[in-house]
Design a protein around this motif. Sequence first.
Motif, PDB file in Angstrom:
ATOM      1  N   VAL A 186      -7.671  -8.226  -5.226  1.00 22.81           N
ATOM      2  CA  VAL A 186      -7.036  -7.137  -5.963  1.00 22.81           C
ATOM      3  C   VAL A 186      -6.618  -6.063  -4.973  1.00 22.81           C
ATOM      4  N   GLY A 187      -5.447  -6.231  -4.414  1.00 21.10           N
ATOM      5  CA  GLY A 187      -4.904  -5.220  -3.529  1.00 21.10           C
ATOM      6  C   GLY A 187      -3.851  -4.432  -4.271  1.00 21.10           C
ATOM      7  N   THR A 188      -2.722  -4.221  -3.622  1.00 26.14           N
ATOM      8  CA  THR A 188      -1.603  -3.599  -4.331  1.00 26.14           C
ATOM      9  C   THR A 188      -0.733  -4.647  -4.999  1.00 26.14           C
ATOM     10  N   GLY A 189      -1.033  -5.949  -4.763  1.00 25.52           N
ATOM     11  CA  GLY A 189      -0.257  -6.992  -5.429  1.00 25.52           C
ATOM     12  C   GLY A 189      -0.295  -6.859  -6.937  1.00 25.52           C
ATOM     13  N   VAL A 190      -1.471  -6.544  -7.477  1.00 26.82           N
ATOM     14  CA  VAL A 190      -1.598  -6.399  -8.925  1.00 26.82           C
ATOM     15  C   VAL A 190      -0.766  -5.238  -9.440  1.00 26.82           C
ATOM     16  N   PHE A 191      -0.531  -4.227  -8.611  1.00 25.88           N
ATOM     17  CA  PHE A 191       0.220  -3.064  -9.043  1.00 25.88           C
ATOM     18  C   PHE A 191       1.730  -3.305  -9.041  1.00 25.88           C
ATOM     19  N   SER A 214     -13.905   1.363  -2.340  1.00 25.56           N
ATOM     20  CA  SER A 214     -12.526   1.166  -2.784  1.00 25.56           C
ATOM     21  C   SER A 214     -12.451   0.231  -3.985  1.00 25.56           C
ATOM     22  N   VAL A 215     -13.353  -0.774  -4.063  1.00 24.03           N
ATOM     23  CA  VAL A 215     -13.348  -1.687  -5.212  1.00 24.03           C
ATOM     24  C   VAL A 215     -13.670  -0.932  -6.500  1.00 24.03           C
ATOM     25  N   GLY A 266      -4.753  -0.328  -2.131  1.00 27.98           N
ATOM     26  CA  GLY A 266      -4.055  -0.983  -1.033  1.00 27.98           C
ATOM     27  C   GLY A 266      -4.793  -0.856   0.279  1.00 27.98           C
ATOM     28  N   ILE A 267      -5.338   0.332   0.540  1.00 28.42           N
ATOM     29  CA  ILE A 267      -6.103   0.529   1.773  1.00 28.42           C
ATOM     30  C   ILE A 267      -7.329  -0.378   1.776  1.00 28.42           C
ATOM     31  N   GLY A 268      -7.989  -0.503   0.594  1.00 25.08           N
ATOM     32  CA  GLY A 268      -9.152  -1.381   0.505  1.00 25.08           C
ATOM     33  C   GLY A 268      -8.798  -2.830   0.781  1.00 25.08           C
ATOM     34  N   ALA A 269      -7.674  -3.304   0.210  1.00 24.05           N
ATOM     35  CA  ALA A 269      -7.252  -4.686   0.442  1.00 24.05           C
ATOM     36  C   ALA A 269      -6.873  -4.903   1.899  1.00 24.05           C
TER      37      ALA A 269
END
Length: 481
Positions: free
Chosen positions: A26-31, A157-158, A290-293
Amino acid sequence: MSTRNDAKARALGIPSATGLVIGSIVGTGVFTMPAVLAGAGTMSLLVLGVIAVGAMVLAVLFGQLTKRIPNADGGLYAYSRHEFGDFAGYLTGWCYWVQSWAGNAAIVASWVFYVDALFGWKPSGLGNWGIALVGLWIPAVINLLGVRQVAWFQNISVVLKFLPLLFIGLVGWFFVSSGRFGAFNMSGGSLYAGIGIAAGVALFSFIGVEAAAMTAKRVRDPERNVGVASLLGTGLSAVLYLLTSAAVMGLVPHTALVATGSPFVNAFDAMFPGTPWAGKFIAAVAVVSGIGALNGWTLLITETSRAIAQDDLFPRPFAWEDRNHTAWFGILVGTLLPSLLMLWRYEASTGLTVFTYLVDLTVVTVAIPYFMSALAQLTYLVSTRRRVQGWALARDLMVSAVSVLFAMWVTFAAGYQAVYQALVVLLAGLILYAFLNARRQRLGEAPTPVDAAVPAAGAAVSGRNGAHDGRAALAPRRAGR
């Protein structure tokens, strides 16, 4: 002292390993995913469900492989090398390493959309590249500080991103309107074309299911914890994806959804009209996500290249470590490459085109390591080495077979252009392997092929057209055994 160092290296328990899996998936891809899925129509939700099931099967597969090879360093690379030898291991590791840093470029391309939305910026291509550099190099600095800092930042971040996404996936349904959903097939072409659009971004959004397996050397009790963390992290991510993607499709009109790179901002604005902070809030969540991913994937890039280099199948500097067991050279190179790739893409195209191009490249290059890992387990199960029998054998064979077919289907659905680009990348890796293997042969680290003996001058020849008889040249070698 060695026990203390090992405990320091294995800093990831089940919560941290699960957090790493979720953070990598779950990065920024989901967004950005709902905007791309909407281009295929509501059929894309079914495709997303199929991909989710396939990802869960892969999670089980990686747990089985780690249980069988618990101390293998490098995850997917190590599984292929263990079963098929150095060349297959290198090929798998090369493809996974490329998809890792190319995937970071795709993540940061989506991340830039939300940075722009958060601050109301509309920069040029080079301006967006500057923003992307910030997103790529902050995680690099965190990783340079050591794996404990990675785990701490990953868990924070999660939590920060999972709860707001779950909010829109649950509460958002009270604001959904059926009239905002597009038709079943909005691709403008065949059903196959729609599946291709949805399958690429859906699989990309699940890449990371192998995160715990790739970092098994950093996980405590990997025989048990890798499988648990992989399955738990993938399952939670799948539920979140389906809930949020469908909710966003019902919150944002289709025409607006396919035209934006930050659909969650539109969705929150629809839920809280006239409230300026709503869109800014979810944009901030996406930036943190996004930073977390990127943080988790920077670790995976580094662990992949370090493991291959330690086996002398990659340039040796990638195995250099500091006192915190951090492969700092791999971090620097693994961040520099997506930085350069983003410069090229922002000079060549804009908007969602940048994101979808990078997604397609990443999907095919990761399908190859998935395929090789499934084949490694399948080989073990059909050999005489296996320890499972009866129902357990049938179950494990089913997991391996489904994983093989799933990887093949994903490659097929990605389209001809993506497969062509991935093939070029694969061939480039083989050039590097030729030089690395030659060095290993010189150092006696790899077997040297025995070439046919060259007959001395004046030796008799036989055969038509005066060709040397290879059998005669080999005869003395046979006699000497």
